[in-house]
Motif scaffolding. Sequence first.
Motif, PDB file in Angstrom:
ATOM      1  N   ILE A 229    -104.527 -14.342  -0.544  1.00  0.00           N
ATOM      2  CA  ILE A 229    -104.306 -14.477   0.898  1.00  0.00           C
ATOM      3  C   ILE A 229    -105.575 -15.006   1.554  1.00  0.00           C
ATOM      4  CG2 ILE A 229    -103.753 -13.258   3.039  1.00  0.00           C
ATOM      5  CD1 ILE A 229    -102.265 -11.201   1.253  1.00  0.00           C
ATOM      6  N   ILE A 240     -97.192 -13.813   4.979  1.00  0.00           N
ATOM      7  CA  ILE A 240     -97.675 -13.157   3.766  1.00  0.00           C
ATOM      8  C   ILE A 240     -96.505 -12.775   2.874  1.00  0.00           C
ATOM      9  CG2 ILE A 240     -98.782 -11.041   2.903  1.00  0.00           C
ATOM     10  CD1 ILE A 240    -100.691 -11.233   5.268  1.00  0.00           C
ATOM     11  N   CYS A 253    -100.245 -11.310  -4.206  1.00  0.00           N
ATOM     12  CA  CYS A 253    -100.314 -11.358  -2.743  1.00  0.00           C
ATOM     13  C   CYS A 253    -100.727 -12.760  -2.325  1.00  0.00           C
ATOM     14  CB  CYS A 253    -101.331 -10.343  -2.216  1.00  0.00           C
ATOM     15  SG  CYS A 253    -101.092  -8.662  -2.828  1.00  0.00           S
TER      16      CYS A 253
END
Length: 493
Positions: A229, A240, A253
Amino acid sequence: MKKYLFTTLLIFQFISCTQYLVHPSKKSPIQALSQEIDLIISDPGLSSAIFGISVKSIDRGETIFAYNENKNFIPASNTKLFTTAVALEKLGPDYRFPTRLSYTGEIDSQGTLNGDIILKGFGDPTIGSSLVQLNPDTAFMYFLSKIRDKGITSINGRIIGDDRYYTDHKLGYAWAWDDQSYDFSAQISALSSFDNIVKILISPCLQSASRTEISIFPKTDYVTIKNHIIRSDTCLETDINLERIEQSNIIECSGCLPFSDEKYDDTVTIDNPALYTATLFQSFLNTNNITTNKNCIDIDSLENYKYENENILGEWYSPTLAEIIFIINKKSNNLYAELLLRNLAAIIHGQGNAKAGIEIIRQECEKMGIDKNQLVLVDGSGLSRKNFVSPKAITTLLSFMQKSVYADIFMKSLPIAGTDGTLESRFKNTNSANKTIAKTGSMGHVKALSGYTRTRDNELFTFSILTNNYSCSGDFTKSLHEKICENLTNFRR
């Protein structure tokens, strides 16, 4: 005298005929209500949708409105009405789920246990759960006290998670494979903790403006986080994605966190809840000065493991079934419902699986007067699209439960319109607010609302509104459900 009676009769007939001529289309209140509901469900925005509606007066025992009430629909979380109602009837409101702590081997004079510590689950959904008002470590603290009471200061053995009380898979039948990372699709295990999820908190990295930091709760090495991220000027809104790689505890992620946002949090499921619980418990023991020297293990990986000279240290008990049903229906929690379904089967038939639990539900529902062809269930939560239920089956169930000795407990578990649970933000500033209690149901192209409402005459209605295959927005469909419910609340004889 005869002439007077004859004249009176003629006047009465004249008035009656005149009234008929002046009001040739006067409708009864029920006819007017039916027309209003027909108008709502014929909205052009729902041209592709299939509606099923059943409305009955509990006080008078009559059908108020019916539309496709004998047809089967995907009920989504309205399935939980059957799971919780039958469990309440069969187990009683005071039932509690146990979790057992035991050990094998011997304890030497130095306080070292030369053997294994075993956590055996019996379906308690509340250990560490964010849905109960307890310190998340309360159960672990209890077990720690039992270990200390025995004089154990170190463990020369394994922490074993035993979930063999259930005999089927960790996911419900026909659950969507691409939902497995989401908390509503948490894995099912007789030994569960912390809702079988981890909470992920994403925040700006203090050392680099373009990077982010991730922390998790509960803090554990059980999962591996891969953080991709970023923060960027080109990122205008939070985007996200958190995904657990299938059959692993690696969480990918990705996406971006804009400079305008300081944090973002979400949850992700874990794989193998029994091992997860054992791992968290071992970490808790180590933090509290009970040393361990071997890795945790899931009992399923030990072939034909048998307890030898098992010594029970203690049993932890969950809140009551009444409290758990309150959470299931108010919050529409899938994991709690699935654990309850399997416990129902394990207690009554000695088979901790969904199929046996569903058979108990079907048998009990037949006793309530529900047509078995209008109740096709494959799970206890409603997450599967293989569940099929008719609106009439639901109102029959609700009518039965309103007369049950457990009516108060069951009805109080349902969300209150405009006040709490999944109806907290709905029915605001309407007459249905605080007068309607109902269970919601929602999944892709499926909306459901079933429960009870009071009319202007204080008459108690039970209703079920099921909508499948709509192509408009879910919010629009929900708004029409609310309009139907408003008409019921505003009804007057």
